[in-house]
Scaffold this motif. Structure first.
Motif, mmCIF file in Angstrom:
data_model
loop_
_atom_site.group_PDB
_atom_site.id
_atom_site.type_symbol
_atom_site.label_atom_id
_atom_site.label_comp_id
_atom_site.label_asym_id
_atom_site.label_seq_id
_atom_site.Cartn_x
_atom_site.Cartn_y
_atom_site.Cartn_z
ATOM 1 N N LEU A 15 -22.125 -34.973 -116.248
ATOM 2 C CA LEU A 15 -21.825 -35.909 -117.333
ATOM 3 C C LEU A 15 -22.479 -37.248 -117.049
ATOM 4 N N PRO A 16 -22.969 -37.901 -118.063
ATOM 5 C CA PRO A 16 -23.514 -39.243 -117.824
ATOM 6 C C PRO A 16 -22.406 -40.212 -117.398
ATOM 7 N N ILE A 17 -22.789 -41.217 -116.660
ATOM 8 C CA ILE A 17 -21.838 -42.199 -116.142
ATOM 9 C C ILE A 17 -21.035 -42.840 -117.265
ATOM 10 N N SER A 18 -21.676 -43.162 -118.369
ATOM 11 C CA SER A 18 -20.941 -43.799 -119.470
ATOM 12 C C SER A 18 -19.837 -42.890 -119.995
ATOM 13 N N HIS A 19 -20.050 -41.589 -119.976
ATOM 14 C CA HIS A 19 -19.003 -40.658 -120.409
ATOM 15 C C HIS A 19 -17.861 -40.628 -119.400
ATOM 16 N N LEU A 20 -18.184 -40.612 -118.116
ATOM 17 C CA LEU A 20 -17.137 -40.644 -117.093
ATOM 18 C C LEU A 20 -16.271 -41.880 -117.259
ATOM 19 N N ARG A 21 -16.916 -42.999 -117.503
ATOM 20 C CA ARG A 21 -16.179 -44.254 -117.658
ATOM 21 C C ARG A 21 -15.326 -44.271 -118.913
ATOM 22 N N SER A 22 -15.741 -43.572 -119.963
ATOM 23 C CA SER A 22 -14.995 -43.616 -121.222
ATOM 24 C C SER A 22 -13.814 -42.651 -121.242
ATOM 25 N N LEU A 23 -13.744 -41.737 -120.292
ATOM 26 C CA LEU A 23 -12.600 -40.834 -120.239
ATOM 27 C C LEU A 23 -11.331 -41.630 -119.944
ATOM 28 N N PRO A 24 -10.224 -41.344 -120.620
ATOM 29 C CA PRO A 24 -8.990 -42.070 -120.297
ATOM 30 C C PRO A 24 -8.408 -41.638 -118.945
ATOM 31 N N GLN A 25 -8.750 -40.440 -118.506
ATOM 32 C CA GLN A 25 -8.254 -39.942 -117.232
ATOM 33 C C GLN A 25 -9.154 -40.437 -116.104
ATOM 34 N N PRO A 26 -8.571 -40.800 -114.971
ATOM 35 C CA PRO A 26 -9.385 -41.172 -113.815
ATOM 36 C C PRO A 26 -10.178 -39.979 -113.293
ATOM 37 N N VAL A 27 -11.368 -40.266 -112.786
ATOM 38 C CA VAL A 27 -12.233 -39.254 -112.205
ATOM 39 C C VAL A 27 -12.251 -39.486 -110.693
#
Length: 189
Positions: A15-27
């Motif tokens: 996943l692109p970084i921007s998608h990881l950041r936009s997830l409400p759940q922590p990664v």
């Protein structure tokens, strides 16, 4: 309201970084081997980073005639480890180990290989003790604060988030659970 998902970054979760950041759940990045180039960027874009003693990291693309600036590495790495350290790591492309990653603040813990996933699940369970809405707001606020121009803007964002969270059922449940000395039962909202 929470779901724990696992994936192998190399195959099924690129996943692109921007998608990881936009997830409400922590990664949570649980690194147990090499994290180089794009894999390194994905680790950087995670909210919590832990690793096994066998983990190795590097900004690899500079070593193959490209720029080390890839998938957000040039933006995230200096914010995690400082500009001077990030510049050295990106300009040399050198491989560094788990102990150095811990020492410079890239990861929060280093464990034996066989304990890595147990630690990742423990971190997830610790996060899940908090309200999903509060966690999502905290994640959004922390990443946003890295981009805003000053402390007052961060305080303004925090104030907005506190007002939003105080109007939720989760907030009321947290207060009731605290007063009744019991674990809270959260729902989204």
């Amino acid at each position: 309201a929470y779901e724990i998902l696992t994936c192998d970054w190399s195959s099924d979760c690129a996943l692109p970084i921007s998608h990881l950041r936009s997830l409400p759940q922590p990664v949570i990045a649980a690194v147990n081997g090499p994290a180089a180039g794009g894999g390194f960027a994905l680790v950087l874009g995670s909210d919590v980073r832990i690793c096994a003693k066998t983990a190795k990291f590097n900004a690899a693309f500079i070593r193959i005639g490209l720029s080390a600036c890839d998938i957000g590495t040039s933006w995230v790495l200096p914010r995690l480890v400082g500009a001077s350290r990030a510049q050295e790591l990106m300009l040399t492309g050198r491989v560094f180990d788990a102990d150095e990653a811990y020492r410079i603040g890239l990861v929060v813990e280093v464990v034996d290989n066989d304990a890595l996933m147990e630690l990742a699940y423990l971190k997830a369970k610790q996060i899940m003790l908090n309200s999903p809405f509060g966690v999502a707001l905290t994640k959004e606020g922390m990443w946003s604060a890295l981009e805003i121009p000053g402390m007052q803007a961060a305080i303004d964002l925090e104030n907005r988030q506190q007002i939003m969270a105080s109007a939720t059922a989760d907030h009321r449940e947290a207060i009731s659970a605290f007063l009744e000395k019991r674990p809270p039962n959260y729902v989204w909202g």
